[in-house]
Write a protein that holds these residues in place. Structure first.
Motif, PDB file in Angstrom:
ATOM      1  N   ARG A 469      24.004  86.102  45.010  1.00 50.72           N
ATOM      2  CA  ARG A 469      23.330  86.565  46.222  1.00 50.72           C
ATOM      3  C   ARG A 469      23.737  87.988  46.590  1.00 50.72           C
ATOM      4  NH1 ARG A 469      24.686  81.160  47.820  1.00 50.72           N
ATOM      5  NH2 ARG A 469      26.529  81.927  48.920  1.00 50.72           N
ATOM      6  N   GLU A 470      24.969  88.365  46.275  1.00 50.61           N
ATOM      7  CA  GLU A 470      25.471  89.687  46.655  1.00 50.61           C
ATOM      8  C   GLU A 470      24.885  90.808  45.806  1.00 50.61           C
ATOM      9  OE1 GLU A 470      27.489  90.787  49.067  1.00 50.61           O
ATOM     10  OE2 GLU A 470      27.799  88.814  49.974  1.00 50.61           O
ATOM     11  N   LEU A 471      24.824  90.602  44.497  1.00 52.16           N
ATOM     12  CA  LEU A 471      24.383  91.667  43.600  1.00 52.16           C
ATOM     13  C   LEU A 471      22.888  91.923  43.768  1.00 52.16           C
ATOM     14  CD1 LEU A 471      26.358  90.776  40.342  1.00 52.16           C
ATOM     15  CD2 LEU A 471      26.945  92.469  42.085  1.00 52.16           C
ATOM     16  N   ALA A 472      22.478  93.164  43.506  1.00 54.05           N
ATOM     17  CA  ALA A 472      21.086  93.538  43.707  1.00 54.05           C
ATOM     18  C   ALA A 472      20.160  92.847  42.723  1.00 54.05           C
ATOM     19  CB  ALA A 472      20.941  95.062  43.591  1.00 54.05           C
ATOM     20  N   ASP A 473      20.620  92.636  41.487  1.00 58.17           N
ATOM     21  CA  ASP A 473      19.745  92.089  40.448  1.00 58.17           C
ATOM     22  C   ASP A 473      20.601  91.293  39.475  1.00 58.17           C
ATOM     23  OD1 ASP A 473      17.703  91.479  38.746  1.00 58.17           O
ATOM     24  OD2 ASP A 473      17.314  93.533  38.075  1.00 58.17           O
ATOM     25  N   ALA A 474      20.719  89.998  39.721  1.00 58.14           N
ATOM     26  CA  ALA A 474      21.565  89.153  38.889  1.00 58.14           C
ATOM     27  C   ALA A 474      20.868  87.825  38.625  1.00 58.14           C
ATOM     28  CB  ALA A 474      22.915  88.906  39.562  1.00 58.14           C
ATOM     29  N   ARG A 475      21.126  87.261  37.448  1.00 54.64           N
ATOM     30  CA  ARG A 475      20.598  85.957  37.063  1.00 54.64           C
ATOM     31  C   ARG A 475      21.772  85.032  36.783  1.00 54.64           C
ATOM     32  NH1 ARG A 475      15.792  84.926  34.679  1.00 54.64           N
ATOM     33  NH2 ARG A 475      15.083  86.234  36.403  1.00 54.64           N
ATOM     34  N   LEU A 476      21.776  83.863  37.430  1.00 53.25           N
ATOM     35  CA  LEU A 476      22.861  82.898  37.269  1.00 53.25           C
ATOM     36  C   LEU A 476      22.499  81.860  36.222  1.00 53.25           C
ATOM     37  CD1 LEU A 476      25.552  81.595  38.055  1.00 53.25           C
ATOM     38  CD2 LEU A 476      24.382  80.491  39.978  1.00 53.25           C
ATOM     39  N   LEU A 477      23.338  81.747  35.197  1.00 53.43           N
ATOM     40  CA  LEU A 477      23.234  80.721  34.162  1.00 53.43           C
ATOM     41  C   LEU A 477      24.296  79.669  34.459  1.00 53.43           C
ATOM     42  CD1 LEU A 477      22.232  79.624  31.403  1.00 53.43           C
ATOM     43  CD2 LEU A 477      23.881  81.161  30.310  1.00 53.43           C
ATOM     44  N   THR A 478      23.892  78.418  34.675  1.00 48.75           N
ATOM     45  CA  THR A 478      24.820  77.351  35.026  1.00 48.75           C
ATOM     46  C   THR A 478      25.389  76.702  33.774  1.00 48.75           C
ATOM     47  OG1 THR A 478      23.668  76.899  37.102  1.00 48.75           O
ATOM     48  CG2 THR A 478      25.072  75.155  36.231  1.00 48.75           C
ATOM     49  N   HIS A 479      26.712  76.650  33.716  1.00 49.16           N
ATOM     50  CA  HIS A 479      27.420  75.969  32.619  1.00 49.16           C
ATOM     51  C   HIS A 479      27.850  74.600  33.138  1.00 49.16           C
ATOM     52  CE1 HIS A 479      31.277  75.603  30.029  1.00 49.16           C
ATOM     53  NE2 HIS A 479      30.244  75.240  29.312  1.00 49.16           N
ATOM     54  N   ASP A 480      27.167  73.568  32.710  1.00 49.73           N
ATOM     55  CA  ASP A 480      27.379  72.212  33.196  1.00 49.73           C
ATOM     56  C   ASP A 480      28.564  71.611  32.445  1.00 49.73           C
ATOM     57  OD1 ASP A 480      27.137  69.699  34.246  1.00 49.73           O
ATOM     58  OD2 ASP A 480      25.066  69.380  33.595  1.00 49.73           O
ATOM     59  N   GLY A 481      29.764  71.811  32.986  1.00 49.99           N
ATOM     60  CA  GLY A 481      30.936  71.348  32.259  1.00 49.99           C
ATOM     61  C   GLY A 481      32.203  71.591  33.055  1.00 49.99           C
ATOM     62  N   TYR A 482      33.308  71.713  32.333  1.00 47.36           N
ATOM     63  CA  TYR A 482      34.643  71.738  32.921  1.00 47.36           C
ATOM     64  C   TYR A 482      35.446  72.913  32.377  1.00 47.36           C
ATOM     65  CZ  TYR A 482      33.248  66.839  33.583  1.00 47.36           C
ATOM     66  OH  TYR A 482      32.568  65.698  33.900  1.00 47.36           O
ATOM     67  N   GLY A 483      36.446  73.343  33.170  1.00 48.86           N
ATOM     68  CA  GLY A 483      37.377  74.358  32.710  1.00 48.86           C
ATOM     69  C   GLY A 483      37.081  75.721  33.295  1.00 48.86           C
ATOM     70  N   PRO A 508      18.107  84.486  30.551  1.00 52.36           N
ATOM     71  CA  PRO A 508      17.635  83.098  30.540  1.00 52.36           C
ATOM     72  C   PRO A 508      16.654  82.882  31.680  1.00 52.36           C
ATOM     73  CG  PRO A 508      19.878  83.201  31.396  1.00 52.36           C
ATOM     74  CD  PRO A 508      19.552  84.576  30.894  1.00 52.36           C
ATOM     75  N   PRO A 509      15.741  81.929  31.552  1.00 51.41           N
ATOM     76  CA  PRO A 509      14.832  81.635  32.671  1.00 51.41           C
ATOM     77  C   PRO A 509      15.622  81.251  33.920  1.00 51.41           C
ATOM     78  CG  PRO A 509      14.080  80.547  30.663  1.00 51.41           C
ATOM     79  CD  PRO A 509      15.447  81.097  30.363  1.00 51.41           C
ATOM     80  N   ALA A 510      15.091  81.588  35.080  1.00 49.60           N
ATOM     81  CA  ALA A 510      15.754  81.249  36.340  1.00 49.60           C
ATOM     82  C   ALA A 510      16.002  79.750  36.413  1.00 49.60           C
ATOM     83  CB  ALA A 510      14.907  81.715  37.518  1.00 49.60           C
ATOM     84  N   GLY A 511      17.218  79.379  36.849  1.00 44.57           N
ATOM     85  CA  GLY A 511      17.550  77.971  36.996  1.00 44.57           C
ATOM     86  C   GLY A 511      18.041  77.293  35.733  1.00 44.57           C
ATOM     87  N   THR A 512      18.263  78.043  34.654  1.00 50.53           N
ATOM     88  CA  THR A 512      18.679  77.443  33.387  1.00 50.53           C
ATOM     89  C   THR A 512      20.078  76.832  33.511  1.00 50.53           C
ATOM     90  OG1 THR A 512      17.351  78.979  32.080  1.00 50.53           O
ATOM     91  CG2 THR A 512      19.170  77.887  30.948  1.00 50.53           C
ATOM     92  N   THR A 513      20.235  75.639  32.944  1.00 53.58           N
ATOM     93  CA  THR A 513      21.521  74.963  32.887  1.00 53.58           C
ATOM     94  C   THR A 513      21.853  74.637  31.432  1.00 53.58           C
ATOM     95  OG1 THR A 513      21.338  73.990  35.087  1.00 53.58           O
ATOM     96  CG2 THR A 513      22.803  72.880  33.552  1.00 53.58           C
ATOM     97  N   CYS A 514      23.089  74.929  31.027  1.00 54.68           N
ATOM     98  CA  CYS A 514      23.585  74.626  29.684  1.00 54.68           C
ATOM     99  C   CYS A 514      24.706  73.599  29.773  1.00 54.68           C
ATOM    100  CB  CYS A 514      24.133  75.883  29.004  1.00 54.68           C
ATOM    101  SG  CYS A 514      22.886  77.072  28.492  1.00 54.68           S
ATOM    102  N   ARG A 515      24.762  72.700  28.821  1.00 54.28           N
ATOM    103  CA  ARG A 515      25.843  71.724  28.773  1.00 54.28           C
ATOM    104  C   ARG A 515      26.983  72.221  27.884  1.00 54.28           C
ATOM    105  NH1 ARG A 515      25.036  66.507  30.544  1.00 54.28           N
ATOM    106  NH2 ARG A 515      22.905  65.988  31.206  1.00 54.28           N
ATOM    107  N   GLN A 516      28.175  71.731  28.189  1.00 58.56           N
ATOM    108  CA  GLN A 516      29.331  71.981  27.337  1.00 58.56           C
ATOM    109  C   GLN A 516      29.141  71.241  26.015  1.00 58.56           C
ATOM    110  OE1 GLN A 516      33.082  70.877  29.289  1.00 58.56           O
ATOM    111  NE2 GLN A 516      33.592  73.044  29.217  1.00 58.56           N
ATOM    112  N   ASP A 517      29.708  71.797  24.937  1.00 56.54           N
ATOM    113  CA  ASP A 517      29.493  71.200  23.617  1.00 56.54           C
ATOM    114  C   ASP A 517      30.164  69.839  23.463  1.00 56.54           C
ATOM    115  OD1 ASP A 517      27.944  73.318  22.810  1.00 56.54           O
ATOM    116  OD2 ASP A 517      29.514  74.294  21.626  1.00 56.54           O
ATOM    117  N   GLU A 518      31.402  69.696  23.948  1.00 55.21           N
ATOM    118  CA  GLU A 518      32.155  68.469  23.724  1.00 55.21           C
ATOM    119  C   GLU A 518      32.671  67.902  25.035  1.00 55.21           C
ATOM    120  OE1 GLU A 518      35.143  68.543  20.626  1.00 55.21           O
ATOM    121  OE2 GLU A 518      34.286  70.391  19.831  1.00 55.21           O
ATOM    122  N   PRO A 519      32.569  66.582  25.250  1.00 56.49           N
ATOM    123  CA  PRO A 519      33.155  65.983  26.451  1.00 56.49           C
ATOM    124  C   PRO A 519      34.673  66.048  26.384  1.00 56.49           C
ATOM    125  CG  PRO A 519      32.405  64.273  24.951  1.00 56.49           C
ATOM    126  CD  PRO A 519      31.937  65.581  24.370  1.00 56.49           C
TER     127      PRO A 519
END
Length: 554
Positions: A469-483, A508-519
């Motif tokens: 929200r702060e930066l003028a032009d930024a895209r957030l990629l969600t990393h669905d995982g831990y660490g 990446p397209p807006a709202g993109t979520t990526c999963r971690q490779d290993e549980p």
């Protein structure tokens, strides 16, 4: 990476200043500004003379000379130790990618070689990857407040580790940092005033000019995200591609640029306490959802495992296991959550040892990197000089016990740790001469890519949302995982998007979520009728799917 514990405890060895290669200067464009936004005098860019770091090393090293004070470029100079791994794809090189591993106080000349294999393959092929020890740190001109390594070791050994328990330990901890502040004030007070994030952003631009890139390509992790956000707003026209992984909310770091006495510590403003508590809860839940063969600390169910952990913490308050006090164990737990593989498995083993009354075996040190100084001195005062000089924290030691109890009420043991992580700032002797405190929304030449992990024990996902929200032009990629950081907790999906972004600027397209490779832990093998194929759950118990935290920063 942000480190858990008072300021940031690290290994101790003699202080060194790298002098791997000779350095001269050439004049380039006068495009520097100081943190206040006014033009700075023209500064000659360093010419980097690269030589192999050590015989047979795949890494090259150099030394850069930069002004201590960019407002006075004709005055004292300092040295920066720099390391490079050349692009591996013949004829396909695009330019240089600069990497800051975080901290503050992370020595890039060591941590870039350590983490090199985590960079996406195409990035390694197409970019020289360059890092450096920031001013005040490691093998660069460093902050060192002790005359000898023995003095430094004695100071560390003389204070409580991690979270202090009781009035006596709290007094001992604050007295130790008063002593550190006195030592630092006597050694090199001028250097202490000029190791701010804004100073390092100027250094980064000097290094960009030195390698001949017209714009900056950059990856910053943890504290390196705040450095990246600072650079992007001091030099917005110079941003080619900037990926920020595990983000800090700049308003939390700067206390909204207020000059009033802060009510909370930096980490409580960031929500690090709640973030760590959420990750610890997931660690115990997932551990308890598998067998002791999959997680050594498992008590057979999530609730029983959480109860076992609480009982262990209570027991350690009264009866430490050797040197493993309650305070040291909490610090070890939070830092042990940073890297899932093999960190979570190793942490579970240490907790089980303590549960059974055994002193855990020490973790083996990482292999020495092929650089001139693989174990530079990185004492707590190096991180403290940046953190305390840059970010406001309460100066009255009397407020910390109440802050601790409030944090513990909402975040348990992790809240206690992240409260006392700022104790070194109570008596820190200087404020940075050149701090950047905003604005954060200056339009950059190209958009910025943010990567936020949903369960991060240091920089919670809410901070990534705040920076977006702060930066003028930024895209957030969600990393669905831990660490802590997607870089060292890999997701092939994140790597693919980062590669595309660094190579050709594709977001990446807006709202993109990526999963971690290993549980984190293996699912238990099914038993009974299910194991014989008698039901729909024959594949075992799935690892729960995580979702973005709804918790707001404290």
């Amino acid at each position: 990476m942000l480190t858990a514990g008072p300021i940031s405890g690290r290994g101790r060895c003699a202080a060194v200043v790298a002098a791997v290669a000779a350095c001269s200067t050439v004049l380039t464009g006068p495009d520097l500004v100081v943190a206040g936004g006014t033009p700075a005098p023209a500064v000659p860019a360093p010419q980097l003379e690269w030589t192999p770091c050590v015989q047979g090393s795949p890494f090259d090293c150099a030394t850069a000379k930069v002004p201590l004070d960019y407002r006075n470029p004709g005055g004292r100079t300092i040295e920066l130790a720099v390391v490079k791994r050349k692009a591996t794809g013949p004829g396909r090189r695009i330019g240089t990618l600069f990497y800051n591993p975080g901290g503050p106080g992370g020595p890039g000349t060591v941590q870039m070689p350590q983490n090199y294999g985590f960079f996406p393959r195409e990035v390694r092929e197409r970019f020289d990857i360059v890092s450096w020890d920031p001013r005040g740190v490691g093998s660069s001109t460093s902050v060192n407040c002790f005359a000898t390594p023995r003095e430094a070791d004695a100071w560390t050994a003389g204070k409580p580790a991690g979270v202090p328990v009781g009035e006596r330990q709290r007094a001992a901890l604050t007295a130790a940092y008063e002593d550190l502040a006195r030592r630092c004030r006597q050694r090199d007070p001028e250097l202490l005033r000029h190791v701010s994030t804004a100073d390092t952003a100027h250094d980064l631009d000097q290094l960009r000019r030195a390698v001949g890139d017209p714009q900056l390509t950059y990856l910053g992790t943890s504290y390196g995200t705040f450095l990246g956000a600072t650079y992007a707003n001091l030099f917005p026209g110079k941003v080619r591609a900037m990926a920020l992984d595990s983000n800090i909310d700049p308003q939390a770091w700067t206390n909204h640029a207020s000059d009033a006495e802060p009510r909370l510590t930096t980490f409580l403003r960031m929500g690090s306490d709640g973030g760590a508590a959420a990750v610890l809860d997931r660690f115990l839940t997932l551990c308890g959802s598998t067998t002791s063969a999959g997680c050594a600390f498992s008590a057979g169910s999530p609730k029983a495992t959480r109860d076992r952990f609480d009982q262990l913490m209570q027991r350690l308050r009264a009866h430490p296991v050797g040197a493993w006090t309650y305070g040291r164990t909490v610090a070890d737990v939070v830092s042990g959550l940073y890297v899932v593989h093999p960190g979570w498995t190793d942490l579970a083993g240490r907790l089980q040892d303590l549960w059974q009354g055994r002193v855990p075996k020490p973790s083996p040190p990482p292999p020495a990197q092929p650089v001139p100084h693989p174990h530079p001195y990185t004492g707590e005062e190096q991180a403290g000089a940046v953190f305390c000089g840059d970010s406001p924290n309460p100066r009255d030691p009397a407020v910390y016990p109440a802050l601790e109890e409030a944090a513990a009420a909402r975040a348990g043991d992790a809240g206690r740790l992240w409260t006392w992580a700022a104790v070194g700032c109570i008596s820190w002797p200087t404020v940075a001469a050149d701090r950047y405190r905003g604005p954060w929304n200056r339009p950059t030449a190209h958009p910025v890519l943010l990567v936020g992990t949903t369960y991060d024990p240091a920089t919670p996902y809410a901070d990534a949302q705040a920076l977006a929200r702060e930066l003028a032009d930024a895209r957030l990629l969600t990393h669905d995982g831990y660490g802590h950081t997607a870089l060292v907790n890999p997701s092939s999906c994140v790597k693919t998007y980062e590669s595309r972004y660094f190579v050709d600027g594709t977001l990446p397209p807006a709202g993109t979520t990526c999963r971690q490779d290993e549980p984190p832990f293996p699912a238990p093998k099914p038993t009974g009728g299910v194991a014989a194929g008698g039901g729909a759950l024959a594949e075992g118990v799935p690892v729960p799917v995580v979702s973005p935290s709804r918790r707001r920063p404290a």
